[in-house]
Design a protein around this motif. Structure first.
Motif, mmCIF file in Angstrom:
data_model
loop_
_atom_site.group_PDB
_atom_site.id
_atom_site.type_symbol
_atom_site.label_atom_id
_atom_site.label_comp_id
_atom_site.label_asym_id
_atom_site.label_seq_id
_atom_site.Cartn_x
_atom_site.Cartn_y
_atom_site.Cartn_z
ATOM 1 N N ARG A 44 -9.025 4.472 -11.923
ATOM 2 C CA ARG A 44 -8.486 4.680 -10.567
ATOM 3 C C ARG A 44 -7.396 5.726 -10.676
ATOM 4 O O ARG A 44 -6.363 5.469 -11.289
ATOM 5 C CB ARG A 44 -7.910 3.387 -9.989
ATOM 6 N N VAL A 45 -7.653 6.868 -10.065
ATOM 7 C CA VAL A 45 -6.723 7.976 -10.193
ATOM 8 C C VAL A 45 -6.175 8.330 -8.818
ATOM 9 O O VAL A 45 -6.939 8.530 -7.870
ATOM 10 C CB VAL A 45 -7.414 9.203 -10.819
ATOM 11 N N THR A 46 -4.858 8.374 -8.712
ATOM 12 C CA THR A 46 -4.238 8.741 -7.437
ATOM 13 C C THR A 46 -3.634 10.126 -7.551
ATOM 14 O O THR A 46 -2.991 10.455 -8.547
ATOM 15 C CB THR A 46 -3.156 7.726 -7.048
ATOM 16 N N LEU A 47 -3.891 10.927 -6.523
ATOM 17 C CA LEU A 47 -3.316 12.262 -6.466
ATOM 18 C C LEU A 47 -2.127 12.212 -5.520
ATOM 19 O O LEU A 47 -2.260 11.775 -4.381
ATOM 20 C CB LEU A 47 -4.337 13.272 -5.944
ATOM 21 N N ILE A 48 -0.956 12.629 -6.015
ATOM 22 C CA ILE A 48 0.204 12.696 -5.134
ATOM 23 C C ILE A 48 0.736 14.118 -5.144
ATOM 24 O O ILE A 48 0.353 14.940 -5.985
ATOM 25 C CB ILE A 48 1.319 11.700 -5.544
ATOM 26 N N GLY A 49 1.607 14.386 -4.187
ATOM 27 C CA GLY A 49 2.184 15.727 -4.124
ATOM 28 C C GLY A 49 2.397 16.119 -2.681
ATOM 29 O O GLY A 49 1.883 15.463 -1.780
ATOM 30 N N GLU A 221 1.019 6.165 0.352
ATOM 31 C CA GLU A 221 1.520 4.814 0.119
ATOM 32 C C GLU A 221 1.805 4.646 -1.372
ATOM 33 O O GLU A 221 0.925 4.301 -2.160
ATOM 34 C CB GLU A 221 0.469 3.771 0.556
ATOM 35 N N MET A 222 3.041 4.901 -1.757
ATOM 36 C CA MET A 222 3.357 4.942 -3.186
ATOM 37 C C MET A 222 3.249 3.563 -3.841
ATOM 38 O O MET A 222 2.843 3.451 -4.990
ATOM 39 C CB MET A 222 4.757 5.525 -3.401
ATOM 40 N N GLN A 223 3.592 2.518 -3.081
ATOM 41 C CA GLN A 223 3.477 1.175 -3.650
ATOM 42 C C GLN A 223 2.016 0.866 -3.976
ATOM 43 O O GLN A 223 1.698 0.347 -5.051
ATOM 44 C CB GLN A 223 4.034 0.137 -2.660
ATOM 45 N N PHE A 224 1.142 1.221 -3.038
ATOM 46 C CA PHE A 224 -0.293 1.024 -3.234
ATOM 47 C C PHE A 224 -0.774 1.818 -4.447
ATOM 48 O O PHE A 224 -1.496 1.301 -5.308
ATOM 49 C CB PHE A 224 -1.040 1.449 -1.961
ATOM 50 N N ALA A 225 -0.331 3.053 -4.532
ATOM 51 C CA ALA A 225 -0.724 3.903 -5.657
ATOM 52 C C ALA A 225 -0.315 3.251 -6.976
ATOM 53 O O ALA A 225 -1.088 3.198 -7.939
ATOM 54 C CB ALA A 225 -0.083 5.280 -5.526
ATOM 55 N N GLN A 226 0.906 2.717 -6.970
ATOM 56 C CA GLN A 226 1.416 2.076 -8.187
ATOM 57 C C GLN A 226 0.596 0.833 -8.539
ATOM 58 O O GLN A 226 0.313 0.569 -9.697
ATOM 59 C CB GLN A 226 2.890 1.702 -7.971
ATOM 60 N N ASP A 227 0.193 0.091 -7.511
ATOM 61 C CA ASP A 227 -0.535 -1.166 -7.738
ATOM 62 C C ASP A 227 -1.953 -0.948 -8.255
ATOM 63 O O ASP A 227 -2.411 -1.682 -9.122
ATOM 64 C CB ASP A 227 -0.616 -1.987 -6.439
ATOM 65 N N VAL A 228 -2.683 0.002 -7.682
ATOM 66 C CA VAL A 228 -4.112 0.095 -8.019
ATOM 67 C C VAL A 228 -4.437 1.154 -9.067
ATOM 68 O O VAL A 228 -5.514 1.093 -9.663
ATOM 69 C CB VAL A 228 -5.004 0.339 -6.775
ATOM 70 N N SER A 229 -3.540 2.112 -9.287
ATOM 71 C CA SER A 229 -3.953 3.233 -10.144
ATOM 72 C C SER A 229 -3.820 2.934 -11.622
ATOM 73 O O SER A 229 -2.945 2.185 -12.050
ATOM 74 C CB SER A 229 -3.135 4.489 -9.850
#
Lengths: 266, 216
Positions: A44-49, A221-229
């Motif tokens: 599970r990869v989240t792209l932020i920026g 949603e940074m919390q979500f990103a932290q939880d699932v990635s």
């Protein structure tokens, strides 16, 4: 068997997605310049920026909603839209691309349900007409998926009767009905009223927990990103400037630009 | 004005017969033809290679920009030596002429559909054909049907031009009766009333249909 069919088979052990020297330009504007990264199967990869950094463009390229300007995207080790033939980069036949994109599902910011169909019709449309499932089979599976996203009683409603959060959960069920190996989530909560975000994210958390679908996620949603990635990629101006596990990325980023960005959004 | 109930009674059956056998027939058959053909143009304009689409676009423009009596006369001049019936020529000319207007209506309807609908279809690996049939056309029709109805009514009012190719529709029948009896008032007033009696309910029906389509 013609060689093109054979070459569509997944390569054992290959990453789910490989970006190889990917270039994307819109006219004179270069959005992605020589982008290289891989997403392993089940990752599970989240792209932020910051907005405009090319995150959504990456998802749209994988879904073939935009055309590559240069380079290759591989799905399970198989080149998606272009192949190299005799040292030249040539576009694949539309039919082959469509065959490969069946492994990929996408959920959009604006849901994009078909308003002329009921909820269950939205869900069974592609399983019946693309995968060739029987209507009964697709309907049974569709009902299960609706239960899973908490909307078992909405099967025969039209999407316009549902709230944004409910529509988005239907859209998730619709994507899952195709049994994708890779799921692309493009800012799926950005168009929702704040109180509706939680239900959608919960559905996705469950999905991350209970399946091994590869996910490529763009979210604010940074919390979500932290939880699932498993992994977070920080983008800036079309480049990956930081690639780390979520706990490291969010608590101890190395790059100055990342720190700045996280301070602004957290 | 000299209204005579005798003349009215004598001409009415002739008018009604011409109305049913020609005016109504042409309107219904050519409207359906135009609605189907118009949709074909709209899809071809979007899906065909650019050069082909540009050529078809010009041709449709030319058909739309020339008057229907001229088109009837021109086609009639072409086929007059063959045994193609005048009525057939009429049916085809009206269908093709109005298909060019209907194509524009469809085009507007298709363009009003948000790009996200196409993208969702792509994301579900739906074929082009299935995307058109299941997603785009049903939504476009919703926006298009009211104006298709208006074009059908416009076609209905254009049917007297069939006189260009000697097809005896209702107004020609009225004219003929007037010519032989010197009583023009009754046939023309009755013809006008028949037109109104037919097109008004159609307009009301279209509005009803429009309202129904507006609710998913």
């Amino acid at each position: 068997m013609p060689p093109t069919d054979e070459s569509l088979q997944p390569v054992p052990g290959a990453p789910a997605l490989t970006f190889e020297n990917v270039v994307k330009k819109f006219g004179d504007l270069t959005v992605l310049n020589d982008l290289n990264f891989e997403v392993e199967r089940g990752q599970r990869v989240t792209l932020i920026g910051p907005s405009g950094s090319g995150k959504t463009t990456i998802l749209r390229l994988v879904m073939t909603l935009e055309s590559l300007t240069g380079g290759y995207i591989h799905v399970d080790g198989v080149p998606l839209t272009h192949v190299e033939r005799g040292g030249k980069r040539v576009a694949r036949r539309h039919k082959d691309v469509a065959q490969l994109t069946r492994r990929i599902g996408m959920v959009f910011q604006q849901f994009n349900l078909f308003p002329n169909m009921t909820v269950i019709e939205n869900i069974i449309e592609a399983p019946v007409h693309v995968l060739g499932k029987s209507k009964e089979e697709a309907r049974t599976r569709g009902k299960e998926l609706l239960e899973q996203v908490g909307l078992g009683d909405k099967a025969d409603q039209h999407p316009s009767r549902l709230s944004g959060g409910q529509q988005q959960r239907v859209a998730i069920a619709r994507a899952l009905a195709m049994d994708p190996e890779i799921l692309l989530l493009d800012e799926v909560t950005s168009a929702l009223d704040p109180e509706l975000v939680g239900d959608v994210l919960q559905v996705l958390r469950d999905l991350a927990e209970n399946t091994d679908i590869t996910m490529l996620i763009v979210t604010h949603e940074m919390q979500f990103a932290q939880d699932v990635s498993d992994r977070v990629l920080m983008f800036d101006s079309g480049h990956i400037i930081e690639d780390a596990q979520p706990d490291v990325m969010f608590s101890n980023p190395t790059h100055e630009r990342t720190k700045e960005f996280l301070r602004a959004v957290l | 004005m000299n209204w005579s109930w005798d003349h009215a009674a004598a001409v009415l059956p002739e008018l009604l017969s011409a109305f049913l056998r020609v005016t109504l027939l042409v309107t219904i058959v050519s409207s359906i033809g135009a609605a189907v053909l118009g949709l074909v143009w709209a899809i071809v304009l979007r899906e065909a290679p650019k050069v082909v689409a540009a050529i078809i676009f010009r041709i449709l423009d030319i058909i739309r920009m020339t008057p229907i009596p001229l088109q009837l006369a021109a086609i009639w001049a072409f086929v007059i030596t063959t045994d193609v019936e005048a009525l057939t020529v009429g049916l085809i000319v009206y269908a093709v002429h109005y298909s060019t207007y209907m194509a524009e209506s469809y085009r507007a309807g298709i363009e009003s559909i948000r790009p996200g609908q196409w993208e969702a279809a792509t994301a579900l690996s739906m074929s082009k054909g299935r995307t058109w049939r299941a997603v785009i056309i049903p939504q476009a029709l919703r926006a298009t049907v009211p104006s298709l109805g208006n074009w059908a009514i416009a076609m209905f009012k254009d049917t007297p031009f069939l006189i260009m190719i000697s097809v005896p529709e209702m107004v020609t029948a009225a004219e003929k009766y007037g010519g032989s009896t010197f009583s023009y008032d009754e046939p023309f007033i009755l013809a006008g009333l028949i037109f109104l009696a037919a097109s008004y309910p159609t307009a009301v029906l279209m509005r009803k249909l429009e309202n129904r389509l507006a609710t998913y």
